[in-house]
Design a protein around this motif. Structure first.
Motif, short mmCIF file in Angstrom:
data_model
loop_
_atom_site.label_atom_id
_atom_site.label_comp_id
_atom_site.label_asym_id
_atom_site.label_seq_id
_atom_site.Cartn_x
_atom_site.Cartn_y
_atom_site.Cartn_z
N CYS A 2 20.27 1.15 -57.98
CA CYS A 2 20.43 2.36 -57.58
C CYS A 2 19.69 3.67 -58.31
O CYS A 2 19.61 3.42 -59.58
CB CYS A 2 22.23 2.68 -57.74
N HIS A 11 20.86 6.46 -58.86
CA HIS A 11 21.65 7.28 -59.28
C HIS A 11 21.83 7.06 -60.95
O HIS A 11 21.35 7.83 -61.92
CB HIS A 11 23.20 7.32 -58.73
N ALA A 12 22.32 5.72 -61.32
CA ALA A 12 22.22 5.37 -62.66
C ALA A 12 22.01 3.93 -62.88
O ALA A 12 22.25 3.46 -64.01
CB ALA A 12 23.68 5.77 -63.23
N GLY A 13 21.31 3.23 -62.07
CA GLY A 13 20.92 2.01 -62.06
C GLY A 13 21.65 0.78 -62.04
O GLY A 13 21.40 -0.33 -62.35
N CYS A 14 22.76 1.01 -61.32
CA CYS A 14 23.52 -0.18 -60.95
C CYS A 14 22.68 -1.12 -59.71
O CYS A 14 21.95 -0.65 -59.05
CB CYS A 14 25.06 0.18 -60.32
N CYS A 35 26.67 1.34 -53.19
CA CYS A 35 26.42 0.99 -54.75
C CYS A 35 28.06 0.95 -55.15
O CYS A 35 28.98 1.91 -54.89
CB CYS A 35 25.85 2.22 -55.28
N CYS A 48 29.22 1.22 -58.11
CA CYS A 48 29.40 2.24 -59.41
C CYS A 48 30.13 3.26 -58.92
O CYS A 48 30.96 3.56 -59.49
CB CYS A 48 28.36 2.24 -60.15
N HIS A 49 29.46 4.12 -58.23
CA HIS A 49 29.95 5.51 -58.01
C HIS A 49 29.87 5.88 -56.18
O HIS A 49 29.95 7.11 -56.00
CB HIS A 49 29.04 6.68 -58.71
N GLY A 50 29.72 4.91 -55.65
CA GLY A 50 29.76 5.20 -53.99
C GLY A 50 28.54 5.70 -53.46
O GLY A 50 28.59 6.15 -52.36
N SER A 51 27.61 5.56 -54.09
CA SER A 51 26.24 6.31 -53.24
C SER A 51 25.85 5.47 -52.23
O SER A 51 26.12 3.93 -52.51
CB SER A 51 25.22 6.31 -54.27
N PRO A 102 26.56 10.32 -54.95
CA PRO A 102 25.86 11.11 -55.96
C PRO A 102 24.43 10.98 -56.27
O PRO A 102 23.78 11.69 -56.65
CB PRO A 102 26.70 10.90 -57.26
#
Ligand code: FES
Length: 143
Positions: A85, A87-90, A102, A104-107, A120
């Motif tokens: 991802c 966004h933050a690499g998940c 994703c 982690c935060h739903g992207s 995000p």
């Protein structure tokens, strides 16, 4: 002579304290599905993913072990993207139709284009070279 050792162990303790809360929050969700220890890696060399026939026109397939998604446009062109991802690499572990989600935060990302369809995240997925060889899909740098 013991001055060096406390210093080293203190650094270890601080490092552990800094890392543990992160693992307890975001990464727990990422690893909940057993995504594997290579979650932060995309292929650094071409990898064989599977049979070309596994990816239908207008469809996509997620290769979790390699953090790659392969999609095929309506006119038959294959595309491959890293599923780390932006966004933050998940490691993205879910594909619904042709939408990557994703954990982690739903992207969400479109597996056909790599583009963001739900924030995000704001940056598209990294595209990877992809080709077929003897009916097998091969993706990754220099594929
Ligand atoms: S890391 Fe994917 S949405 Fe935040």
């Amino acid at each position: 002579m013991s001055a060096a050792r406390p210093s080293a162990s203190r650094r270890t303790v601080l490092w552990g304290a800094a890392v543990t809360p992160v693992a307890g929050l975001g990464l727990a969700a990422c690893s909940a599905s057993g995504g594997g220890s290579s979650a932060d890696a995309t292929p650094t060399a071409p990898v064989e993913l599977g049979a070309e026939s596994e990816v239908a026109k207008g469809g996509a397939k997620l290769y979790r072990d390699h953090n790659v998604v392969v999609s095929r446009s309506a006119d038959g062109v294959l595309k491959a993207y890293s599923t780390i991802c932006t966004h933050a690499g998940c490691a993205i572990n879910k594909l619904q139709g042709t939408t990557l989600v994703c954990p982690c935060h739903g992207s969400q990302f479109d597996a056909l284009t790599g583009k963001v369809v739900q924030s995000p995240a704001t940056e598209p997925l990294n595209e990877l070279p992809v080709k077929t060889a003897k009916g097998r899909i091969v993706a990754g740098p220099d594929a």
